[in-house]
Design an enzyme around this catalytic site. Structure first.
Site, PDB file in Angstrom:
ATOM      1  N   GLY A   1       0.697  -1.260  -0.092  1.00 21.64           N
ATOM      2  CA  GLY A   1       0.005   0.112   0.113  1.00 21.64           C
ATOM      3  C   GLY A   1       0.861   1.255  -0.058  1.00 21.64           C
ATOM      4  O   GLY A   1       0.488   2.228  -0.780  1.00 21.64           O
TER       5      GLY A   1
ATOM      6  N   CYS B   1       3.731   1.622  -1.175  1.00 21.26           N
ATOM      7  CA  CYS B   1       4.230   1.748  -2.508  1.00 21.26           C
ATOM      8  C   CYS B   1       3.343   2.203  -3.753  1.00 21.26           C
ATOM      9  O   CYS B   1       3.638   3.143  -4.395  1.00 21.26           O
ATOM     10  CB  CYS B   1       4.875   0.393  -3.027  1.00 21.26           C
ATOM     11  SG  CYS B   1       6.042  -0.272  -2.079  1.00 21.26           S
TER      12      CYS B   1
END
Length: 183
Positions: A44, A46
Site C-alpha cells: 500500500g 508503494c
C-alpha cells in the site's frame, strides 16, 4: 539523459525507468545519479508513492536534470533487492557514480525533486548581490533557508568550508553563501 549499456533503451512506466536483475547494473553504472525505488506490487505504501514518484521523474526530465528515477520490483528481482539489503517497502536508495547511499527525503514529488537537486548539485548557492538575495529568500524549494556571510581571505575560507560540509549533510534546508556587502 538516461544511459544504458549496449545502447538498449530500458522500459519506462510513467517516466520511471523499470529496473530488473538483468539491467540493474547498467542503469546504476551508466548514470551519474539514480534514485532507485525497491517496491512490492502489493504494498500500500508503494502504491501511494507511485504517482508522486512518477511526477518527480517528469519534473526532473522537464528540467533537463541528469538524475534518473528508477524502480525495481523487489519480489520479482530478488538478486538486486538482496544485494542492497532491502527488507521493507518501499526502500529508496540514491546512487551517485554507482555508489549506494540512503535516501532520507520526503515522499511527495516536490520533496523528491528538491532532495535530488540538492544531493546532485553543489551544497550551497552563491548569492552575489541584492537581487540574488531576494531570489534566494523567495526560493520555494524549502521552508528554511540559511545564508552564510564570509569575508574574503584565508580565515573565512575555513569557516566557509565547514559551512559547505554542514550544507551537504542537511536535507530540506537551502544554504547560500555570500561575501558581498550588498547582500
Amino acid at each position: 539523459m538516461l544511459a544504458l549499456a549496449a545502447g538498449a533503451d530500458p522500459e519506462k512506466e510513467d517516466g520511471v525507468v523499470v529496473a530488473t536483475d538483468s539491467n540493474f547494473n547498467g542503469i546504476i553504472g551508466d548514470n551519474k545519479f539514480v534514485l532507485m525505488e525497491f517496491y512490492a506490487p502489493w504494498c500500500g505504501h508503494c502504491k501511494t508513492l507511485a504517482p508522486n514518484y512518477a511526477e518527480a521523474a517528469k519534473k526532473l526530465a522537464d528540467d533537463g536534470h541528469e538524475a534518473v528515477l528508477a524502480k525495481c520490483d523487489a519480489t520479482a528481482n530478488e538478486k538486486s533487492a538482496e544485494k542492497f539489503g532491502v527488507q521493507g517497502f518501499p526502500t529508496l536508495k540514491f546512487f551517485r557514480d554507482g555508489e549506494a547511499g540512503e535516501y532520507n527525503g520526503g515522499r511527495n514529488a516536490g520533496d523528491i525533486v528538491s532532495w535530488i537537486k540538492k544531493k546532485s548539485g553543489p551544497p550551497t548557492v552563491a548569492v552575489v548581490d541584492a537581487a540574488g538575495a531576494k531570489e534566494f529568500v523567495g526560493n520555494a524549494n524549502a521552508d528554511v533557508k540559511v545564508l552564510g556571510f564570509f569575508a574574503e581571505g584565508a580565515a573565512s575560507a575555513a569557516a566557509a568550508a565547514a559551512f559547505d560540509k554542514v550544507a551537504a549533510a542537511e536535507d530540506g534546508i537551502v544554504f547560500g553563501v555570500s561575501s558581498s556587502p550588498e547582500v
